[in-house]
Design a protein around this motif. Structure first.
Motif, PDB file in Angstrom:
ATOM      1  N   ALA A 283      36.232  36.004  50.934  1.00 44.69           N
ATOM      2  CA  ALA A 283      36.180  37.285  51.641  1.00 44.69           C
ATOM      3  C   ALA A 283      37.568  37.850  51.947  1.00 44.69           C
ATOM      4  CB  ALA A 283      35.380  37.146  52.932  1.00 44.69           C
ATOM      5  N   ASN A 284      38.575  36.988  52.096  1.00 46.28           N
ATOM      6  CA  ASN A 284      39.920  37.470  52.439  1.00 46.28           C
ATOM      7  C   ASN A 284      40.984  36.982  51.456  1.00 46.28           C
ATOM      8  OD1 ASN A 284      40.245  34.780  53.217  1.00 46.28           O
ATOM      9  ND2 ASN A 284      39.978  35.234  55.388  1.00 46.28           N
ATOM     10  N   SER A 285      40.547  36.593  50.262  1.00 45.41           N
ATOM     11  CA  SER A 285      41.473  36.066  49.250  1.00 45.41           C
ATOM     12  C   SER A 285      41.086  36.581  47.864  1.00 45.41           C
ATOM     13  CB  SER A 285      41.454  34.539  49.259  1.00 45.41           C
ATOM     14  OG  SER A 285      41.841  34.037  50.516  1.00 45.41           O
ATOM     15  N   PRO A 286      41.481  37.815  47.542  1.00 46.48           N
ATOM     16  CA  PRO A 286      41.111  38.344  46.232  1.00 46.48           C
ATOM     17  C   PRO A 286      41.708  37.516  45.096  1.00 46.48           C
ATOM     18  CG  PRO A 286      42.487  39.912  47.438  1.00 46.48           C
ATOM     19  CD  PRO A 286      42.264  38.740  48.332  1.00 46.48           C
ATOM     20  N   ARG A 287      40.986  37.479  43.979  1.00 50.92           N
ATOM     21  CA  ARG A 287      41.448  36.799  42.771  1.00 50.92           C
ATOM     22  C   ARG A 287      41.619  37.816  41.659  1.00 50.92           C
ATOM     23  NH1 ARG A 287      38.237  31.040  42.332  1.00 50.92           N
ATOM     24  NH2 ARG A 287      39.574  30.010  43.857  1.00 50.92           N
ATOM     25  N   TYR A 288      42.607  37.542  40.824  1.00 51.91           N
ATOM     26  CA  TYR A 288      42.823  38.348  39.624  1.00 51.91           C
ATOM     27  C   TYR A 288      42.689  37.420  38.428  1.00 51.91           C
ATOM     28  CZ  TYR A 288      44.891  41.495  36.237  1.00 51.91           C
ATOM     29  OH  TYR A 288      45.094  42.294  35.147  1.00 51.91           O
ATOM     30  N   TYR A 289      41.594  37.569  37.692  1.00 52.63           N
ATOM     31  CA  TYR A 289      41.382  36.800  36.469  1.00 52.63           C
ATOM     32  C   TYR A 289      42.043  37.558  35.336  1.00 52.63           C
ATOM     33  CZ  TYR A 289      38.035  33.867  38.897  1.00 52.63           C
ATOM     34  OH  TYR A 289      37.446  32.982  39.764  1.00 52.63           O
ATOM     35  N   PHE A 290      42.964  36.926  34.662  1.00 51.09           N
ATOM     36  CA  PHE A 290      43.680  37.619  33.592  1.00 51.09           C
ATOM     37  C   PHE A 290      43.077  37.290  32.230  1.00 51.09           C
ATOM     38  CE2 PHE A 290      46.082  33.825  34.806  1.00 51.09           C
ATOM     39  CZ  PHE A 290      46.143  33.121  33.610  1.00 51.09           C
ATOM     40  N   SER A 291      43.289  38.208  31.299  1.00 54.69           N
ATOM     41  CA  SER A 291      42.786  38.035  29.937  1.00 54.69           C
ATOM     42  C   SER A 291      43.763  37.168  29.141  1.00 54.69           C
ATOM     43  CB  SER A 291      42.637  39.398  29.260  1.00 54.69           C
ATOM     44  OG  SER A 291      43.918  39.973  29.061  1.00 54.69           O
ATOM     45  N   GLU A 292      43.315  36.689  28.007  1.00 48.52           N
ATOM     46  CA  GLU A 292      44.206  35.916  27.125  1.00 48.52           C
ATOM     47  C   GLU A 292      45.381  36.765  26.663  1.00 48.52           C
ATOM     48  OE1 GLU A 292      44.589  32.627  26.260  1.00 48.52           O
ATOM     49  OE2 GLU A 292      43.165  32.424  27.900  1.00 48.52           O
ATOM     50  N   GLU A 293      45.167  38.079  26.509  1.00 48.29           N
ATOM     51  CA  GLU A 293      46.264  38.977  26.118  1.00 48.29           C
ATOM     52  C   GLU A 293      47.313  39.074  27.227  1.00 48.29           C
ATOM     53  OE1 GLU A 293      42.918  39.989  25.886  1.00 48.29           O
ATOM     54  OE2 GLU A 293      42.856  39.412  23.767  1.00 48.29           O
ATOM     55  N   GLU A 294      46.900  38.983  28.476  1.00 43.89           N
ATOM     56  CA  GLU A 294      47.833  39.057  29.606  1.00 43.89           C
ATOM     57  C   GLU A 294      48.559  37.737  29.854  1.00 43.89           C
ATOM     58  OE1 GLU A 294      46.254  41.875  33.025  1.00 43.89           O
ATOM     59  OE2 GLU A 294      44.662  40.530  32.306  1.00 43.89           O
ATOM     60  N   ARG A 295      48.001  36.623  29.385  1.00 42.15           N
ATOM     61  CA  ARG A 295      48.560  35.296  29.666  1.00 42.15           C
ATOM     62  C   ARG A 295      50.070  35.212  29.403  1.00 42.15           C
ATOM     63  NH1 ARG A 295      47.431  29.998  30.547  1.00 42.15           N
ATOM     64  NH2 ARG A 295      45.208  30.331  30.726  1.00 42.15           N
ATOM     65  N   PRO A 296      50.562  35.609  28.230  1.00 46.07           N
ATOM     66  CA  PRO A 296      52.013  35.466  28.008  1.00 46.07           C
ATOM     67  C   PRO A 296      52.860  36.341  28.936  1.00 46.07           C
ATOM     68  CG  PRO A 296      50.892  36.216  25.983  1.00 46.07           C
ATOM     69  CD  PRO A 296      49.857  36.085  27.056  1.00 46.07           C
ATOM     70  N   LEU A 297      52.274  37.408  29.455  1.00 50.39           N
ATOM     71  CA  LEU A 297      52.999  38.286  30.371  1.00 50.39           C
ATOM     72  C   LEU A 297      53.018  37.736  31.794  1.00 50.39           C
ATOM     73  CD1 LEU A 297      51.489  41.662  29.125  1.00 50.39           C
ATOM     74  CD2 LEU A 297      53.703  40.673  28.501  1.00 50.39           C
ATOM     75  N   LEU A 298      52.009  36.941  32.142  1.00 48.40           N
ATOM     76  CA  LEU A 298      51.871  36.451  33.519  1.00 48.40           C
ATOM     77  C   LEU A 298      52.272  34.995  33.699  1.00 48.40           C
ATOM     78  CD1 LEU A 298      48.493  38.067  34.594  1.00 48.40           C
ATOM     79  CD2 LEU A 298      50.782  38.648  35.400  1.00 48.40           C
ATOM     80  N   ILE A 299      52.092  34.196  32.683  1.00 49.32           N
ATOM     81  CA  ILE A 299      52.359  32.770  32.818  1.00 49.32           C
ATOM     82  C   ILE A 299      53.645  32.439  32.067  1.00 49.32           C
ATOM     83  CG2 ILE A 299      51.474  30.432  32.456  1.00 49.32           C
ATOM     84  CD1 ILE A 299      49.775  32.082  34.384  1.00 49.32           C
ATOM     85  N   PRO A 300      54.706  32.100  32.790  1.00 43.85           N
ATOM     86  CA  PRO A 300      55.938  31.712  32.099  1.00 43.85           C
ATOM     87  C   PRO A 300      55.725  30.397  31.362  1.00 43.85           C
ATOM     88  CG  PRO A 300      56.133  31.287  34.441  1.00 43.85           C
ATOM     89  CD  PRO A 300      54.806  31.972  34.227  1.00 43.85           C
ATOM     90  N   ARG A 301      56.528  30.167  30.377  1.00 40.43           N
ATOM     91  CA  ARG A 301      56.419  28.886  29.680  1.00 40.43           C
ATOM     92  C   ARG A 301      56.719  27.765  30.662  1.00 40.43           C
ATOM     93  NH1 ARG A 301      57.736  26.366  24.105  1.00 40.43           N
ATOM     94  NH2 ARG A 301      57.846  24.287  24.884  1.00 40.43           N
ATOM     95  N   ILE A 302      55.816  26.826  30.753  1.00 40.57           N
ATOM     96  CA  ILE A 302      55.979  25.700  31.680  1.00 40.57           C
ATOM     97  C   ILE A 302      56.497  24.526  30.880  1.00 40.57           C
ATOM     98  CG2 ILE A 302      54.780  24.119  33.244  1.00 40.57           C
ATOM     99  CD1 ILE A 302      52.752  26.436  33.713  1.00 40.57           C
ATOM    100  N   SER A 303      57.747  24.172  31.123  1.00 42.04           N
ATOM    101  CA  SER A 303      58.350  23.031  30.417  1.00 42.04           C
ATOM    102  C   SER A 303      57.972  21.748  31.136  1.00 42.04           C
ATOM    103  CB  SER A 303      59.867  23.182  30.389  1.00 42.04           C
ATOM    104  OG  SER A 303      60.223  24.374  29.725  1.00 42.04           O
ATOM    105  N   LEU A 304      57.309  20.894  30.401  1.00 41.20           N
ATOM    106  CA  LEU A 304      56.832  19.654  31.026  1.00 41.20           C
ATOM    107  C   LEU A 304      57.851  18.607  30.913  1.00 41.20           C
ATOM    108  CD1 LEU A 304      53.178  19.746  29.708  1.00 41.20           C
ATOM    109  CD2 LEU A 304      54.057  20.583  31.864  1.00 41.20           C
TER     110      LEU A 304
END
Length: 134
Positions: free
Chosen positions: A113-134
């Motif tokens: 109720a007080n925590s909106p979520r934004y589900y991103f598309s696969e097309e948005e993934r490279p724009l939103l998720i930086p490369r995570i170096s393990l």
């Protein structure tokens, strides 16, 4: 041990441990949904900051601003014993490597109720998720 309560959580996922007044302490253990390749959304809490403390393993927080939707995410790897506070209204998500454990502190009424979520598309993934170096 009069009046001492001891809590533990050894299963995968999130479980509240202590609620008192307006706050909550929970434990979060790594599970499949928190692997980097399974990140599908960012959320933000409109009425609370959220605190994370790494208890073991490896995990990181992705922060993506306070705009209408997440943008330009940056990654911070957590170090054990440090306190990481995500201010209210900040888009964030986290990822956890297998075997990782976090303490989570937030308002006890934090929820959908007080925590909106934004589900991103696969097309948005490279724009939103930086490369995570393990």
């Amino acid at each position: 041990m009069d009046n001492l309560q001891i809590f533990t959580h050894d299963e995968p996922g999130y479980r509240p441990q202590v609620d008192y007044g307006s706050w909550r302490v929970a434990l979060l253990n790594a599970c499949t949904m928190y692997l980097p390749e399974h990140i599908t959304y960012f959320d933000r809490h409109l009425e609370t900051d959220e605190v994370f403390i790494l208890l073991g393993g490896s995990c990181g927080i992705l922060l993506a601003g306070q705009g209408e939707k997440p943008e330009n995410a940056s990654c911070t790897w957590l170090a054990p014993g440090k306190i990481y506070n995500v201010p209210s209204n900040t888009w964030h998500t986290l990822f956890m490597m297998p075997g990782s454990r976090l303490a989570v502190i937030e308002n006890r009424d934090t929820g959908i109720a007080n925590s909106p979520r934004y589900y991103f598309s696969e097309e948005e993934r490279p724009l939103l998720i930086p490369r995570i170096s393990l």
